[in-house]
Design a protein around this motif. Structure first.
Motif, PDB file in Angstrom:
ATOM      1  N   PRO A 122       0.816  -1.226   0.000  1.00  0.00           N
ATOM      2  CA  PRO A 122       0.000   0.000   0.000  1.00  0.00           C
ATOM      3  C   PRO A 122       0.844   1.268   0.000  1.00  0.00           C
ATOM      4  O   PRO A 122       0.549   2.228  -0.719  1.00  0.00           O
ATOM      5  CB  PRO A 122      -0.819  -0.131   1.286  1.00  0.00           C
ATOM      6  N   VAL A 123       1.911   1.287   0.805  1.00  0.00           N
ATOM      7  CA  VAL A 123       2.768   2.474   0.869  1.00  0.00           C
ATOM      8  C   VAL A 123       3.507   2.665  -0.452  1.00  0.00           C
ATOM      9  O   VAL A 123       3.628   3.793  -0.958  1.00  0.00           O
ATOM     10  CB  VAL A 123       3.765   2.341   2.033  1.00  0.00           C
ATOM     11  N   ARG A 124       3.998   1.584  -1.047  1.00  0.00           N
ATOM     12  CA  ARG A 124       4.732   1.689  -2.308  1.00  0.00           C
ATOM     13  C   ARG A 124       3.853   2.239  -3.427  1.00  0.00           C
ATOM     14  O   ARG A 124       4.249   3.158  -4.156  1.00  0.00           O
ATOM     15  CB  ARG A 124       5.261   0.315  -2.708  1.00  0.00           C
ATOM     16  N   LEU A 125       2.666   1.657  -3.567  1.00  0.00           N
ATOM     17  CA  LEU A 125       1.780   2.117  -4.639  1.00  0.00           C
ATOM     18  C   LEU A 125       1.279   3.532  -4.366  1.00  0.00           C
ATOM     19  O   LEU A 125       1.089   4.319  -5.300  1.00  0.00           O
ATOM     20  CB  LEU A 125       0.607   1.154  -4.779  1.00  0.00           C
ATOM     21  N   ALA A 126       1.054   3.857  -3.092  1.00  0.00           N
ATOM     22  CA  ALA A 126       0.646   5.231  -2.765  1.00  0.00           C
ATOM     23  C   ALA A 126       1.751   6.218  -3.108  1.00  0.00           C
ATOM     24  O   ALA A 126       1.486   7.340  -3.583  1.00  0.00           O
ATOM     25  CB  ALA A 126       0.288   5.326  -1.284  1.00  0.00           C
ATOM     26  N   ALA A 127       3.008   5.811  -2.883  1.00  0.00           N
ATOM     27  CA  ALA A 127       4.131   6.698  -3.224  1.00  0.00           C
ATOM     28  C   ALA A 127       4.202   6.925  -4.732  1.00  0.00           C
ATOM     29  O   ALA A 127       4.473   8.047  -5.198  1.00  0.00           O
ATOM     30  CB  ALA A 127       5.438   6.084  -2.711  1.00  0.00           C
ATOM     31  N   VAL A 128       3.954   5.870  -5.501  1.00  0.00           N
ATOM     32  CA  VAL A 128       3.950   6.024  -6.962  1.00  0.00           C
ATOM     33  C   VAL A 128       2.862   7.002  -7.388  1.00  0.00           C
ATOM     34  O   VAL A 128       3.115   7.927  -8.197  1.00  0.00           O
ATOM     35  CB  VAL A 128       3.734   4.649  -7.637  1.00  0.00           C
ATOM     36  N   GLN A 129       1.649   6.813  -6.871  1.00  0.00           N
ATOM     37  CA  GLN A 129       0.549   7.687  -7.267  1.00  0.00           C
ATOM     38  C   GLN A 129       0.766   9.129  -6.798  1.00  0.00           C
ATOM     39  O   GLN A 129       0.457  10.082  -7.521  1.00  0.00           O
ATOM     40  CB  GLN A 129      -0.769   7.145  -6.695  1.00  0.00           C
ATOM     41  N   THR A 130       1.300   9.281  -5.599  1.00  0.00           N
ATOM     42  CA  THR A 130       1.570  10.634  -5.092  1.00  0.00           C
ATOM     43  C   THR A 130       2.601  11.338  -5.964  1.00  0.00           C
ATOM     44  O   THR A 130       2.479  12.542  -6.262  1.00  0.00           O
ATOM     45  CB  THR A 130       2.076  10.553  -3.641  1.00  0.00           C
ATOM     46  N   THR A 131       3.620  10.615  -6.388  1.00  0.00           N
ATOM     47  CA  THR A 131       4.640  11.201  -7.269  1.00  0.00           C
ATOM     48  C   THR A 131       4.024  11.663  -8.584  1.00  0.00           C
ATOM     49  O   THR A 131       4.308  12.781  -9.071  1.00  0.00           O
ATOM     50  CB  THR A 131       5.745  10.172  -7.543  1.00  0.00           C
ATOM     51  N   LEU A 132       3.178  10.823  -9.183  1.00  0.00           N
ATOM     52  CA  LEU A 132       2.567  11.179 -10.463  1.00  0.00           C
ATOM     53  C   LEU A 132       1.631  12.373 -10.319  1.00  0.00           C
ATOM     54  O   LEU A 132       1.592  13.250 -11.189  1.00  0.00           O
ATOM     55  CB  LEU A 132       1.819   9.968 -11.020  1.00  0.00           C
ATOM     56  N   TRP A 133       0.867  12.411  -9.211  1.00  0.00           N
ATOM     57  CA  TRP A 133      -0.019  13.569  -9.001  1.00  0.00           C
ATOM     58  C   TRP A 133       0.803  14.831  -8.707  1.00  0.00           C
ATOM     59  O   TRP A 133       0.441  15.934  -9.136  1.00  0.00           O
ATOM     60  CB  TRP A 133      -0.977  13.297  -7.853  1.00  0.00           C
ATOM     61  N   GLY A 134       1.919  14.679  -7.976  1.00  0.00           N
ATOM     62  CA  GLY A 134       2.776  15.842  -7.720  1.00  0.00           C
ATOM     63  C   GLY A 134       3.386  16.384  -8.998  1.00  0.00           C
ATOM     64  O   GLY A 134       3.462  17.610  -9.210  1.00  0.00           O
ATOM     65  N   VAL A 135       3.837  15.468  -9.874  1.00  0.00           N
ATOM     66  CA  VAL A 135       4.375  15.906 -11.171  1.00  0.00           C
ATOM     67  C   VAL A 135       3.291  16.593 -11.983  1.00  0.00           C
ATOM     68  O   VAL A 135       3.540  17.623 -12.652  1.00  0.00           O
ATOM     69  CB  VAL A 135       4.949  14.695 -11.930  1.00  0.00           C
ATOM     70  N   ALA A 136       2.067  16.068 -11.935  1.00  0.00           N
ATOM     71  CA  ALA A 136       0.957  16.688 -12.671  1.00  0.00           C
ATOM     72  C   ALA A 136       0.702  18.102 -12.176  1.00  0.00           C
ATOM     73  O   ALA A 136       0.469  19.032 -12.976  1.00  0.00           O
ATOM     74  CB  ALA A 136      -0.302  15.835 -12.524  1.00  0.00           C
ATOM     75  N   SER A 137       0.772  18.275 -10.847  1.00  0.00           N
ATOM     76  CA  SER A 137       0.559  19.619 -10.295  1.00  0.00           C
ATOM     77  C   SER A 137       1.636  20.586 -10.790  1.00  0.00           C
ATOM     78  O   SER A 137       1.332  21.733 -11.172  1.00  0.00           O
ATOM     79  CB  SER A 137       0.577  19.546  -8.768  1.00  0.00           C
ATOM     80  N   ALA A 138       2.871  20.127 -10.817  1.00  0.00           N
ATOM     81  CA  ALA A 138       3.956  20.991 -11.296  1.00  0.00           C
ATOM     82  C   ALA A 138       3.813  21.282 -12.788  1.00  0.00           C
ATOM     83  O   ALA A 138       4.070  22.414 -13.249  1.00  0.00           O
ATOM     84  CB  ALA A 138       5.300  20.311 -11.015  1.00  0.00           C
ATOM     85  N   VAL A 139       3.399  20.275 -13.575  1.00  0.00           N
ATOM     86  CA  VAL A 139       3.228  20.470 -15.016  1.00  0.00           C
ATOM     87  C   VAL A 139       2.187  21.539 -15.300  1.00  0.00           C
ATOM     88  O   VAL A 139       2.399  22.456 -16.123  1.00  0.00           O
ATOM     89  CB  VAL A 139       2.845  19.136 -15.687  1.00  0.00           C
ATOM     90  N   PHE A 140       1.040  21.469 -14.623  1.00  0.00           N
ATOM     91  CA  PHE A 140      -0.021  22.447 -14.887  1.00  0.00           C
ATOM     92  C   PHE A 140       0.315  23.816 -14.313  1.00  0.00           C
ATOM     93  O   PHE A 140      -0.180  24.834 -14.808  1.00  0.00           O
ATOM     94  CB  PHE A 140      -1.350  21.926 -14.329  1.00  0.00           C
TER      95      PHE A 140
END
Length: 539
Positions: free
Chosen positions: A123-141
């Motif tokens: 759960p922590v590993r997959l949450a870290a992956v998703q958090t990273t992708l959402w964080g990158v999305a926030s920076a991109v926009f």
């Protein structure tokens, strides 16, 4: 002797997971569910964020068609890319190479440690992956819009970030549920430590923060923007509050529900098992599938029940060795050497013809006969409230009235002797002319207590009734029916005394006074019918 280092290592690593050659750890069904619970919530969350960012929150973005179209194109491309990257990244993190057929013990242990890390940290590993992708999305926009309008850039980036945090929290809870079966497998081998992963407190606070506080923070930011920038009219602000409030209710309810279920499931499992233990069923184990302190509770319950099973087993073996009443008395009271004077009744039974039996029959037949003999003896004695104090080869000493009091110990002992003689003749000695038993019954005051040393002792009865019953047993071997009771027993007996009659008296070996002898009435009647007289045993 076991190596202390190996023993400590065994405690640390626990027993091995039951892995077979070719084992991939997670089943195909579990991997498919992981893909579903990771991809679907994030895609839905991304769609919700798109609607909020494009048509609900930043009014200026709606009024800038070119900027809106550019954001929509980037959004669609990033979603596809993020799903692909997230799926691949997650697959690598959750991958466990198949266990080789020729794997040795060290390689097997390494595979088990990898599988354990993957399952418990999934759960922590997959949450870290998703958090990273959402964080990158926030920076991109943020970068996509900052050169056109810093206000639009901040609003879109904040919306993406807050929506991503809430979505990741929901995904985390779903992954925990999907991995519960695999967690049970690894935690059965070694319970959780309770320190490496988020505990109950962090799970509860995290559910509130990401499920409720984050969506409500969006409402607060919208209100702050309306007050500071004045870009919203009343109607627009009302729409924003209604939409964000609805999202907070739905998403917050889902996260809190999953959090509550994750907390309640281990407790309910323990409670169901506890009810079985309360009913006396110790053959129960709670499946350990929680990685928090609740998992420690589940494992601790299993340890407790294992101890109760062992205690019950010892108690059962103890009761079989010394008798249930003596075992219960020893468990409920402090054991002290010494004895007390008690009014007891004693029954002594001895097999006749055992020497010849051992010399003429195979050992297994001798054992079978002795077991049948003692089975009847024990059944009759226990049925009448007594207990077997000891076995002496092919003889047994039964006691009535100690360690627990009996209102009619002598009557119960006499009844047991009468019934025992009849059952032995019918069930054990039927058809045999060289086998029989002598049964002697006496009663009176005796010393009952723990005799021996603190290191080794036994509960026994010592006194004149014991000696007299043994002598009567020897005498009974030579009389028809094989059972004789003393006058002392008849004097103390209740209604059972009417079933016995005097057959004379005799001075028993080692005694200076005569002992009144009694036999069951039906046995004396049979003797009278066969001999034509009522002659008894006289001195």
């Amino acid at each position: 002797m076991e190596d202390p280092v190996a023993r400590r290592r065994s405690r640390r690593t626990g027993p091995p997971i039951q892995a077979r050659a070719g084992d991939r750890g997670l089943s195909a069904g579990t991997r498919a569910l992981l893909v579903l619970v990771v991809v679907l919530p994030n895609v839905v969350g991304a769609g919700v964020v798109l609607v909020l960012a494009a048509w609900v929150l930043p009014h200026d973005l709606v009024d800038a068609p070119t900027l809106l179209l550019r954001n929509l194109i980037v959004f669609a491309g990033y979603v596809v890319l993020a799903v692909a990257v997230g799926a691949g990244w997650g697959h690598l993190l959750m991958r466990v190479r198949p266990l080789r057929v020729d794997a040795d013990e060290r390689q097997r242990r390494g595979w088990e440690r990898r599988f354990r890390r993957v399952v418990l940290g999934g759960p922590v590993r997959l949450a870290a992956v998703q958090t990273t992708l959402w964080g990158v999305a926030s920076a991109v926009f943020l970068l996509l819009n900052v050169f056109d309008s810093w206000r639009i850039a901040l609003q879109v980036a904040a919306t993406v970030l807050l929506g991503g945090l809430a979505t990741v929290s929901l995904t985390y809870r779903l992954v925990e549920v999907v991995l519960r079966g695999a967690a049970r497998r690894v935690l059965e081998a070694r319970p959780p430590s309770g320190s490496a992963l988020p505990g109950v407190l962090m799970r509860t606070l995290g559910g509130w923060v990401f499920g409720t506080a984050v969506p409500l923070l969006g409402v607060v930011l919208a209100a702050v923007a309306a007050l500071a920038l004045g870009t919203y009219d009343v109607t627009r602000l009302a729409v924003v509050v209604v939409v964000l409030g609805g999202v907070a209710l739905v998403l917050g309810g889902a996260v809190i529900t999953l959090t509550a279920l994750s907390t309640a499931a281990p407790v309910l499992a323990v409670r169901r098992a506890l009810k079985k233990v309360e009913r006396g069923d110790y053959d129960v184990d709670v499946p350990v599938f929680d990685t928090t302190e609740l998992g420690l509770l589940q494992a601790g319950f299993n340890t407790m029940v294992s101890g109760l099973r062992e205690r019950e087993r010892v108690r059962d073996l103890f009761g079989r060795q010394v008798g249930e009443d003596v075992a219960r008395h020893a468990l409920e009271n402090d054991v002290e050497l010494g004895g007390e004077v008690r009014e007891v009744a004693v029954l002594f039974v001895d097999l006749v013809g055992s020497t010849t039996l051992a010399a003429t029959r195979p050992p297994h037949e001798v054992v079978e006969l002795l077991n049948s003999f003692f089975a009847v003896v024990i059944d009759v004695v226990e049925h009448h409230g007594g207990w077997i104090n000891k076995f002496e080869g092919d003889a047994a000493l039964a006691v009535f009235g100690a360690p627990t009091d009996m209102t009619d110990a002598a009557g119960c002992a006499l009844a047991a002797g009468r019934v025992m003689a009849a059952r032995l003749a019918e069930e054990v000695f039927s058809g045999s002319t060289d086998l029989g038993a002598g049964i002697g019954i006496s009663a009176g005051e005796a010393v009952a207590g723990n005799i021996g040393d603190r290191r080794r002792y036994e509960y026994t009865v010592i006194g004149d009734p014991v000696n007299e019953a043994a002598r009567l047993c020897d005498l009974a071997k030579d009389v028809d029916g094989g059972v004789v009771g003393s006058g002392a027993a008849l004097e103390r007996a209740g209604d059972e005394a009417s079933r016995w009659t005097s057959v004379g008296s005799r001075t028993l070996r080692g005694r200076t006074t005569e002992t009144e002898l009694h036999a069951p009435v039906d046995r004396v009647d049979r003797e009278a019918e066969s001999a034509g007289s009522g002659a008894g045993l006289t001195s």
